[in-house]
Every structure is written in structure tokens, then in C-alpha cells.
Design an enzyme around this catalytic site. Structure first.
Site, PDB file in Angstrom:
ATOM      1  N   ARG A  95       0.275   8.079   5.403  1.00 39.27           N
ATOM      2  CA  ARG A  95      -0.796   7.447   6.185  1.00 39.27           C
ATOM      3  C   ARG A  95      -2.155   8.116   5.981  1.00 39.27           C
ATOM      4  NH1 ARG A  95      -0.597   3.378  10.137  1.00 39.27           N
ATOM      5  NH2 ARG A  95       1.445   2.443  10.032  1.00 39.27           N
TER       6      ARG A  95
ATOM      7  N   SER B 198       0.835  -1.201   0.000  1.00 41.75           N
ATOM      8  CA  SER B 198       0.000   0.000   0.000  1.00 41.75           C
ATOM      9  C   SER B 198       0.872   1.254   0.000  1.00 41.75           C
ATOM     10  CB  SER B 198      -0.899   0.032   1.239  1.00 41.75           C
ATOM     11  OG  SER B 198      -1.787  -1.050   1.238  1.00 41.75           O
TER      12      SER B 198
ATOM     13  N   HIS C 186      -3.406   6.846   2.765  1.00 41.98           N
ATOM     14  CA  HIS C 186      -3.812   5.458   2.989  1.00 41.98           C
ATOM     15  C   HIS C 186      -5.199   5.384   3.605  1.00 41.98           C
ATOM     16  CE1 HIS C 186      -3.486   1.565   5.352  1.00 41.98           C
ATOM     17  NE2 HIS C 186      -3.235   1.173   4.129  1.00 41.98           N
TER      18      HIS C 186
END
Lengths: 222, 222
Positions: free
Chosen positions: A46, A23, A49
């Protein structure tokens, strides 16, 4: 009862660490982080994500000291103060460096009465209940623009200063404006509380928790 | 200690209900819901609200019976089963028609051992722990594609059938594929478990919780 796994019928990655690795690799391939300071790359990755959308990088903005100051505060045991229970739930406890307390005051019994008396939302009134815990804390707002406005009003009145503010309320009414106000605030006597925002309407508990989780631990795969 | 509100320094709406009203009005102005069945408009509006992005409407897709079947199940007391604690936290309890249980098994003690033994993620293994509660339940996946794949594998093996599945895992690895698999599944003997998805990478606990909150109560402002 003995549990058995179902028959594997689809092709998918089943190793949690490998899913994270791939990812983050995909995100790095598809985003240009060169406009952001190096210590913000973990936060950017993040937050993207959590959003499932590389476009949020374009709306990410931050004070230059936010990651350093927030991390230092967490290392020294500062609490995390959040505007929603969902955001508090999203903080990965094992990433916190000092078993830091994660506090959401939204459901405290005095909140509805204060909101009514003050003519504001419960989320905003709950911010006043942070009280003495606010000084030196890491604040994260992932839901209510009114909570972020209320916090700024406390700061501009000369109230206790948090170490850093993650400002990522989501929505159509007041959200974008509250994040501009955070990015542009000036404390009495000058200076700012370091901040990080996702400008515009986007944001939310998941993105705010992701930012906290990146700040809490430099190790991407911890 | 007597608390006092800070000085009002910004212009913002402070009435929670009015914020919701204006938010939903803005969303209706900016989105075209005419391609969606009428009983899905509430879900669409709340999912957009949670995302802070009207663009998600284009990726929203659903089985025609999902809202009806999920609502009927909740009215008759069915539990809500979620893949993450954050999603469970996002369900507004006062909207639930039968004080329905909201269950997340991710932190149950047997989960890490099962994940290891089965060579899968904890989120997927946790789905097997739904066990007998799965029959007739309303399932919501807002985080892990592997949880959704695992659920589909249980269904295709002839396992217990939930009343409906909110499939909104987020991310870059497996997320889009898991939602296509849900939308295209065919049960042994034919037919589908009714589903609603946000196709592509986007999704997340906030959107999945928003969909549940819309399903749980038709009243937009409840």
C-alpha cells in the site's frame, strides 16, 4: 437536471476493485518483499501504491511487532493520532475495526501560543495536545519531522506510550534524521515503541495514510 | 492542566519559516529548473518539496499558460475542484487570493448510483457533479486516473471548460496514460485547457496540493 455520462473516448479500466487488483499485482511483480516480514507485506504494497514508486520498498524499515501491536490496539478501540489534517483525511474510515477516532490537534486554538512559548513548530506543539490520548494510541506522522522529534522527546522523558508509531515525515530538513531517531530510540527502562518508517527524504501524508489503511484491515481489497 | 514542553534531546530546526527557507534552498541547489519557464519554478519547487524527491522535476511538464491562467482564475474567485478529500485538505486556505471555495464531490450521495449506472468509478462519476462549477474553475486531480479521463471526455464532448487542470493522479494502472492524454488533448475547435502534470506513475494528493498552493500565491514563504 438529468446527468448523462460523457462519450467514452479512452481505453481505461473503470472497475475500482479491478484497478486495485491490477495495481497490487503489478507492485508484487516489480518488488521484492522477501526481505520483509510477512505481516509487513500489506503495508509495503500500500505504501508503494500511494507513492507510485516501487523504489520506496528499499527504504521501508520496521520494528518486528509494529503491525501486530498497531492492529491489536485498533481492534481494542485505540485512537489514531496524526500530525496533519491531510493524513487524517487519508484514513479510510470503513477499514477501521472499531470506528476508531482519528485525531489531528494541529488546528486547536492553543497550538500557536504553545509553539511560540516553547520555541518550536506548531506541528510539534500539537503533539503535546495528544496528552492522555497518547497512551496506547496508534500515532502517524506524515508531514513534520519536528512532530516526530517532539514525540520522541516526550517518550524519552517517560511520557505516555503509544502502541505503535508510523513515522513517515517527508522533506529535506530533518526528515531523514527524525526517522533514524525513531528507529534507534530506546525508552527509559529499555525497549522501543514499535515503529515503521520510510527512511530518507520521502514520505508524506499519502504514504502514512496508506500504512495505516493496511494495518487497519488485513483484507487488501476491503 | 499546565502543559510543559519535553526536554530538548535532538538537534533540529524548530522555526517553521526557517525550515521552509532551508528546504527550498536545498531544492534549488539540487535541481536544474532552467528547462522550465520562470513562472513554473514555484510549482516545481513545491512539488519537489511535497515529494521529498528532486527527481520529480524531470517528469514535470506544463502548458505555457497554466500558471498565469490558473492564478487569474483564482484571483477572480474561481473555485478549486478536486478528486479527493485528501487533496482538498492539502490546499492551504490562507494562500487563496479570494477565499476560493474548494470542492470535492466524491462523497455526495448520488455518486455511488451514478458510478454503477455509468459503469465507471466513483471518482469519475463525481467529476460530472462538478457540473456548472467546472466552467472557469481550477481543477486538480491527485488520485484517480479515471477522474482525469472522465474530465477529458467531458471536455472533448464540448462541456464546460475549466481555466486550468493540475493533473497528478498517482499509481500503476492508467495514471501515466491519463497524464499523456491530458498533455495531448485537443479541444473541439482547437486549443487546449492549460495543464500541468507529473508524468509517469508518481503524483498524488500532496503533490497536486503543492502545485495548487504554489499557483495560489507567488510568495514562496507566505
Amino acid at each position: 437536471m438529468t446527468l448523462a455520462p460523457p462519450s467514452r473516448r479512452f481505453e481505461y479500466v473503470t472497475d475500482g476493485l479491478e484497478i486495485y487488483r491490477r495495481s497490487f499485482a503489478t507492485i508484487r511483480e516489480e518488488t521484492d518483499l522477501s526481505g520483509l516480514p510477512a505481516d509487513l507485506h500489506g503495508v509495503a504494497t500500500r505504501v508503494v501504491h500511494a507513492a507510485g514508486d516501487v523504489g520506496v520498498v528499499e527504504d521501508l524499515a520496521a520494528h518486528p511487532d509494529v503491525v501486530r501491536d498497531a492492529r491489536t490496539a485498533l481492534l481494542s478501540g485505540a485512537p489514531i493520532l496524526t500530525d496533519s489534517q491531510m493524513l487524517a483525511s487519508g484514513v479510510t474510515r470503513r477499514r477501521l475495526p472499531a470506528d476508531n477516532e482519528v485525531v489531528c490537534t494541529l488546528r486547536e486554538p492553543e497550538v500557536p501560543g504553545l509553539a511560540l512559548a516553547w520555541g518550536t513548530t506548531r506541528a510539534a506543539a500539537a503533539v503535546s495536545l495528544w496528552a492522555d490520548r497518547l497512551e496506547g494510541a496508534v500515532v502517524a506522522v506524515g508531514n513534520a519531522p519536528t512532530a516526530l522529534f517532539h514525540l520522541l522527546e516526550l517518550l524519552l522523558d517517560g511520557g505516555p506510550r503509544p502502541a505503535a508509531v508510523v513515522g513517515m515525515p517527508v522533506g529535506f530538513i530533518g526528515s531523514a534524521e527524525s526517522k533514524v531517531a525513531l528507529a534507534e530510540h530506546e525508552l527509559p527502562g529499555g525497549g522501543q515503541v514499535p515503529w515503521v518508517v520510510v527512511h530518507g527524504r520521502r514520505g508524506g501524508s499519502a504514504m502514512a495514510a496508506a500504512a495505516l489503511n493496511a494495518i487497519a484491515d488485513e483484507d487488501e481489497l476491503a
